[in-house]
Design a protein around this motif. Structure first.
Motif, short mmCIF file in Angstrom:
data_model
loop_
_atom_site.label_atom_id
_atom_site.label_comp_id
_atom_site.label_asym_id
_atom_site.label_seq_id
_atom_site.Cartn_x
_atom_site.Cartn_y
_atom_site.Cartn_z
N ARG B 185 46.38 70.49 54.24
CA ARG B 185 46.87 70.33 52.87
C ARG B 185 48.30 69.80 52.86
N ILE B 186 49.12 70.36 53.73
CA ILE B 186 50.52 69.94 53.77
C ILE B 186 50.63 68.54 54.37
N ASN B 187 49.98 68.34 55.50
CA ASN B 187 50.06 67.01 56.12
C ASN B 187 49.58 65.93 55.15
N ASP B 188 48.54 66.24 54.44
CA ASP B 188 48.00 65.25 53.48
C ASP B 188 49.02 64.88 52.41
N GLN B 189 49.83 65.83 52.00
CA GLN B 189 50.82 65.53 50.97
C GLN B 189 51.79 64.45 51.42
N TRP B 190 52.06 64.41 52.72
CA TRP B 190 52.95 63.37 53.23
C TRP B 190 52.18 62.09 53.55
N GLU B 191 51.08 62.26 54.26
CA GLU B 191 50.41 61.09 54.84
C GLU B 191 49.72 60.20 53.80
N GLU B 192 48.90 60.75 52.99
CA GLU B 192 48.18 59.98 51.96
C GLU B 192 47.54 58.71 52.53
N GLY B 193 46.97 58.85 53.72
CA GLY B 193 46.29 57.68 54.29
C GLY B 193 47.19 56.74 55.06
N SER B 194 48.42 57.16 55.32
CA SER B 194 49.33 56.26 56.04
C SER B 194 49.83 56.86 57.34
N ASP B 204 43.06 43.41 60.35
CA ASP B 204 42.24 43.46 59.14
C ASP B 204 42.21 44.86 58.53
N SER B 205 41.98 45.84 59.39
CA SER B 205 41.90 47.21 58.90
C SER B 205 43.24 47.66 58.36
N LEU B 206 44.29 47.25 59.04
CA LEU B 206 45.63 47.65 58.59
C LEU B 206 45.93 47.06 57.22
N ARG B 207 45.56 45.83 57.05
CA ARG B 207 45.79 45.16 55.76
C ARG B 207 45.12 45.96 54.63
N VAL B 208 43.89 46.34 54.84
CA VAL B 208 43.16 47.11 53.83
C VAL B 208 43.86 48.43 53.53
N ALA B 209 44.21 49.13 54.62
CA ALA B 209 44.85 50.44 54.45
C ALA B 209 46.18 50.30 53.73
N MET B 210 46.94 49.28 54.10
CA MET B 210 48.27 49.09 53.51
C MET B 210 48.19 48.69 52.05
N ARG B 211 47.21 47.85 51.75
CA ARG B 211 47.10 47.42 50.36
C ARG B 211 46.84 48.62 49.45
N LYS B 212 46.02 49.51 49.96
CA LYS B 212 45.71 50.72 49.19
C LYS B 212 46.94 51.64 49.08
N TYR B 213 47.60 51.82 50.21
CA TYR B 213 48.74 52.75 50.23
C TYR B 213 49.92 52.20 49.43
N ALA B 214 50.17 50.91 49.57
CA ALA B 214 51.35 50.32 48.92
C ALA B 214 51.25 50.41 47.41
N ALA B 215 50.05 50.56 46.91
CA ALA B 215 49.86 50.59 45.46
C ALA B 215 50.20 51.94 44.83
N LEU B 216 50.46 52.92 45.66
CA LEU B 216 50.88 54.22 45.11
C LEU B 216 52.25 54.04 44.45
N ASP B 217 52.73 55.08 43.78
CA ASP B 217 53.92 54.86 42.94
C ASP B 217 55.25 54.99 43.67
N HIS B 218 55.30 54.59 44.97
CA HIS B 218 56.62 54.62 45.62
C HIS B 218 57.47 53.46 45.10
N ASP B 219 58.79 53.64 45.23
CA ASP B 219 59.72 52.58 44.82
C ASP B 219 59.89 51.56 45.92
N PHE B 220 59.75 52.01 47.13
CA PHE B 220 59.90 51.10 48.28
C PHE B 220 59.05 51.64 49.41
N LEU B 221 58.84 50.83 50.43
CA LEU B 221 58.04 51.26 51.58
C LEU B 221 58.93 51.46 52.79
N LYS B 222 58.47 52.36 53.65
CA LYS B 222 59.18 52.56 54.91
C LYS B 222 58.12 52.77 55.98
N PHE B 223 58.28 52.10 57.10
CA PHE B 223 57.34 52.35 58.19
C PHE B 223 58.11 52.71 59.45
#
Lengths: 472, 472, 472, 472
Positions: B185-194, B204-223
């Motif tokens: 439960r806790i890990n999921d709060q941070w990870e959210e598929g990332s 290809d798989s990364l592109r799909v995962a990132m497109r989904k993750y990037a659409a969440l309501d963050h202001d910016f991305l960090k990897f």
């Protein structure tokens, strides 16, 4: 059956006597089906003439002269192929604390033991892609000087970027139970300045470290493109990988990379490696993209593959704790199929070493290696050949995967890999046709290395590990 | 002294009253030395007029009209600068088991507490570069709606490629002592598929995962360009890094990379990141090569820096267990000096969060954070500014590092970072000249956010962590 | 069936209403078979009259007057027995980190929850032999004051000589992942000066420590004659054990000993304990010698037994990791048989607490507790009664093991344990005859405590642990 | 100085030659001050005559005849005392994994090495109270047969109730890093059926096990009255302790108990042990009550004491991690003082073994053993004698503590412990008066064992452990 066995013994006996008496004598293997591993069709009733450790003639009996006075080996009804090779094994794989402590000054003897098990099972040449360089060097010198029998050894020493046996890459957990002095001594035997600290280095420092390390007496270089225990991470930047490749090539050494994920594979290919060690391993989920496979085929990047049989994979799925290890091999099987289709040059490899009988008996993880074993030296290569067959590889390609492909990838094809005039006189005589079934590679009748018949029954001559008995 | 203090209180009181009564009233800060952080020279006897949350006029008293009816704030003898910013902190940094369990449903309240400590110490805007997105989102909504006070928050959520709090990237050791359900439960709060699984992915798989993750309501991305606990490894291939950057930019989000080694820095720059998070950290041995620094300057890649004071580094060297942690900061100090020379855009950053008083008291590792603290929210940014001064940065550049540089790097300079007409009405009034000494940033007299004077004494309003008492 | 259920509901409803309206009203249970647990034969068509929380009359309808105006409970076709007891359970058994952290200030509410589960399943009185005294005290006060429902609680607090939840006796492994302050705070709640340090003490110091500890508000004392995690060792010398017993008896408290091996049992008997907690547990190999059993019978040393069903033992043998835990119960079953023969006074006990649904679902060790559960509060006592039956105990003795034997061993038989005039008005009405089969104890129709019918459907009233849902 | 040294060498040389040539020759030590350790006053200008390995005469020169032809050893200005003894050491104390693995078949050689270090430092007889019986037996046979030099060895084998080297009593943590087969093999060498399982046994089973174990070829028995790693617990019930004592005594073997707490000491005394091993150790807090000390004095229970110097205790307080180990010795010092007053028979003991130079250099715990070392074989006994002096023991009692007290407690005083006619011809010649200062025991000039002068310079003859070099 009895007749056949008797004849076989007779052959062995006569040859051994002959070899011992007349060292430089010419030998002719006659009457067998010769499959030279060039890709050319088999020669029925073929002749192979060996002299001074080299092949001096190959051809049909009709057109090939057997020199007078030559010792004849009657191979009628049998199959003559080049000596087998393993493109990726570990003659010293015994990282258990007991072996490391007990035989600290005798690792080279264990290497010899392994080289003899390899030779006994048809492998006239092996490529050790990770091990203690000092012991490997010592063992090779003994074999090359004829002091002891054994496969011809080529070795890499450490995997650049990896720590030694008691580092986080292998068995860090044992370190607190040993003296720091011992831990350092052993780790140093592997690392020799090429350990984990290289991952911190910017290009200039890495260049200096690599130039120094590459000059040691390894035959080829190998670096970690990805992690070992933690197979998901990438160890070096693209420019760092290129530096390592350049420094190997500068000294005429082939360079290969330990890879374990789609991206580590792609990066290593881009960096210009000659070989991808277990390049069929791309982790537990994703196969290697076709784009990468096509790039490998185009650039001629070879792959030492850890092919397994379906039976072995099923056993792993069933017995492995949580099935954690299994998926790698399932994904790898898919990768191999794709590589066959894409025309990637594949080589038999095993990661094999001498399995410690006691450790094997006690370990639930190792124990999965009992069904069509892969890591068990002397068994693994036979199973890998069957694995290739199951993956749809053509019979002739399977033979090449354990002979000419290996020689070519390691840039040793001037001397090794086929039955052609001028090549080293390494060959194996099989009872059954390897092109009919990959299982027939097991039907070894005789092994000839450097033109001399090997006394298989005498190997390993002074076993240390393989002869240990498991207490009931 | 007494007179001054009385007057200060009088100012605060009158303003607060004013603000509470007439929400949209015009405010004019008059008589102070205005340093607008554009790089232009300070304006003596300057005027800043604020209306409807924006700056409507800035200039010398002589040429700047104060609208009639405006509430005047007398800043004579004081210094007026833009609201400070921290380009890299963690409003929820409390990974200790007790906090994670006890406040599972109240993380957002801890975020608010942190945002109030930040605001109280002059930081009108902060950039949270790693944290539980849900809690950050909730806290931000409360602040933006005016329900609670607090710094303006921009956040990234997870560091792409990292596992959550109980993964190998943070505190895996605690997991066996907790239920799997809670850990997930806790890990999921941070990870959210990332999380870590992204490191296995081909493009290809990364592109799909990132497109989904990037659409969440963050202001910016960090990897993560490199590891966290194991800072030496590289997490993504060049093409994978590029995909992450592209998917962020596609949505108009800036993208930054966690970097910790010379090579992870170089790769992240090549991948086109906007910001290198703690881009001054290159490990325990090797500084960043000049070649890389020049590339950063040329491309405009900004660096959020973990500048420390010499006193802090000396304390670390002395108190840290085995001195393991120290060298990073020693090498980082060298990197900062080189960046100043190379013209790299630097930003104040701290990695700070609310330090748990009990954990701080008990931990020998955290305890080094008591000399010129870096990670202590509310302290760290002041010390970082002094660290920049010690590194030879010019006074005006130091101010920019905590204001306009941050706004520019995050592409928010249309609204934030300077005292210019049209910008948000965020400013800080100091008693002492920040250009004379970086230590003077501590002399905060008033903080105005969105045109309203903040009641500093009332913050944090409902402390959860910072008010915990340490038992004797 | 439907008719029966309706009637039952009607009974409950009428009584509850009655009770609420007329607190001190007289109640008469009529028409049932009364088994008073004295050992006397059942009374067919018996009457039990309750007034002011006490039994005022018991006997055959023919000779027993029902006071005028008494509320009648029609028990025709049913069986009336004294309220059941568990001689050894743990109302707060939730040592998982999450519960300990999350509910740090609410342990007493969990105790209440447990006491309600116990009451709901027929246990009007329970003996808590290890737990946090403060929380137990608070919960008991709430129950006794009528603020909440619940079993009547008697408790020991700590097991003398044991460390708290995060000590080596329980879950030391979790401690490094928590603050020292929290660990100390929790351990102190259990230990209260009676922890492991007592094992170092010579007699004089032990006497002082015990005099102080014994004066706390426990109802009885319990000490560790042997270890908990390490069940093989002995904790106290004979003279130390005697001091503990003396100090308990000096204050009129019964004293019991945690025992786990043949020798710890023998020593505790010699020391004069009143009760051997799980005195049927003698380790994985050796049953208790007959000599010791005879001594127990002669001295009247009672045994709270962890009787299990054969089905449960078989499940343990099958599912327990390595079968490590199982043998204890196999040996214990033998001990129980021998005790029955030797005439040792046996009591039902379970070690039960509220099993955390998530922990139960996740733990392979706890999960064996799903077949004829023992540690599951509300289930364990029913299974223990069946276990006694399987061990050859006579039906009337089985009833006594959960009623009058417990009262007598705890020296509470003036008030509890039988259906006799003057005793507390605690009774259970069963649908089926408990003397016909021990499984019939489950057929609870009504529970009356202190003369009032309990609203079973309403319990537990405010569950914290037992209502937690397991995520799919 | 030079003159003295030369003379000493001359003595040694002549004697060695003499001994080698004429095995059974008579030897007379003349001119020295003879302190016979009976308690009688020293004999100035005394004579000790040795023949056939026995003392044939002792007395003042005036009244003692030196047989004609006897080899004379001139001891003028020197002091002649009985051979020293250590009542509690461990000739094989090398439980580090490396030694256990590397020398698995050579433990007896390490025992010999230790016996030679002991002899070289004046200890003609030693009592090994815990070790691998097989190796001890083999080493003793070699020494007794004259194949190698060495102290006379008496040994116990295992400590009854303790597990072997890789059990929870010693180094369980190393076991997972070794094969189960090896772990079992090593543990079995110590345990031989007397391990932890005995703690589960009721009397009958223990009797059977002990009768079998006691019949092995140990010289004496030792059992654990308390734990080793966990020193607070008690291992056996009173009746179990009595059985162990009885079974030893039945075979004429003395029985001693490992004790570590006030109560384990008291129980062992009650059980009738002859010796309390390190009977001065009563844990970190409480001294042994006077009542127990008086009982020991009355029953004649002897104590092998781990006396330390104040300097050593101060070093431990200063250097030991958390000071954990120190308090034991501080409390022990108090116990020794009380024992001296109470008249308890004390014996020098050390727990010493050969300290591995590398392990010593690396271990922060062992390293405290460098100030007035206790566990360092060859040093510890000298420091213990000084420790007794500091505790207020009379000079003659100190001598007895290392000679006649030991012989008496082990019931070997018919043969050993004093310089009296008929005793074994074991003696030490000192340069300085041991009764003047306990530090003078170090001034060893010659050691004579069984009537033969030992060539001290030649010992240890074939060192395995003590000669290991520490790498810089």
């Amino acid at each position: 059956m009895i007749a056949r066995t008797r004849r076989a013994l007779a052959i062995s006996a006569s040859i051994v006597v002959g070899v011992q008496l007349v060292e430089a004598q010419t030998v002719a293997v006659t009457g067998g089906t010769v499959i030279d591993a060039t890709g050319r069709p088999p020669i029925a009733d073929g002749v192979v003439v060996l002299k001074d450790g080299r092949i001096t003639a190959v051809g049909p009996a009709a057109s090939t002269t057997v020199p007078q006075g030559a010792t004849r080996i009657d191979a009628r009804g049998k199959y003559v192929i080049p000596g087998l090779m393993d493109s990726n094994l570990h003659l010293f794989l015994n990282l258990d604390t007991e072996t490391l402590v007990k035989y600290e000054d005798r690792y080279h003897e264990i290497v010899v033991e392994a080289a003899q098990i390899a030779l006994k099972t048809g492998q006239t040449t092996v490529f050790d892609t990770w091990g203690p360089r000092g012991a490997l060097s010592k063992a090779r010198a003994m074999i090359n000087a004829g002091q002891v029998q054994g496969s011809r050894i080529y070795y890499a020493g450490n995997i650049i970027g990896f720590g030694g046996p008691f580092s986080a890459d292998f068995r860090a957990g044992a370190a607190p139970h040993l003296s720091k002095a011992f831990v350092k001594r052993i780790n140093d035997q592997w690392e020799e300045g090429s350990g984990r600290e290289l991952m911190w280095m910017p290009p200039d420092s890495l260049r200096v470290a690599m130039r120094k390390y590459a000059a040691l007496d390894h035959d080829f270089l190998k670096f970690g493109a990805s992690g070992h225990v933690e197979m998901f991470f990438i160890s070096f930047s693209p420019r760092a990988m290129r530096i390592i490749v350049e420094e190997g090539h500068r000294l005429g050494k082939t360079v290969q990379a330990h890879v374990t994920s789609p991206e580590s594979i792609d990066m290593a290919v881009d960096a210009g490696v000659d070989i991808l060690t277990h390049g069929d391993i791309s982790g537990p989920i994703y196969p290697i993209p076709m784009e990468t496979l096509q790039k490998m085929a185009a650039k001629g990047t070879a792959v030492s593959s850890l092919a397994t049989t379906k039976r072995a994979r099923d056993a792993q799925i069933k017995h492995a704790p949580n099935g954690v290890l299994t998926p790698y091999m399932v994904v790898a099987a898919k990768n191999i199929e794709n590589m066959v289709k894409a025309g990637v040059r594949l080589m038999v490899s095993t990661d094999a070493g001498i399995e410690h009988p006691v450790m094997l008996a006690e370990s639930p993880t190792l124990a999965v290696d009992t069904v069509d074993a892969r890591v068990k030296l002397g068994e693994g290569h036979f199973n890998a050949l069957v694995g290739f067959e199951e993956a749809g590889m053509a019979p002739m390609e399977i033979l090449k995967s354990a002979t000419s492909n290996v020689a070519k990838s390691y840039k040793l094809d001037r001397d090794l890999g086929t039955l052609e005039v001028g090549k080293r006189a390494d060959l194996v005589i099989l009872d059954a046709d390897p092109l009919a079934s990959a299982r027939n590679y097991r039907s070894i009748r005789s092994v000839i290395k450097d033109g001399k018949v090997v006394d298989l029954a005498a190997l390993p001559a002074a076993p240390i590990i393989s002869s240990i008995k498991v207490a009931k």
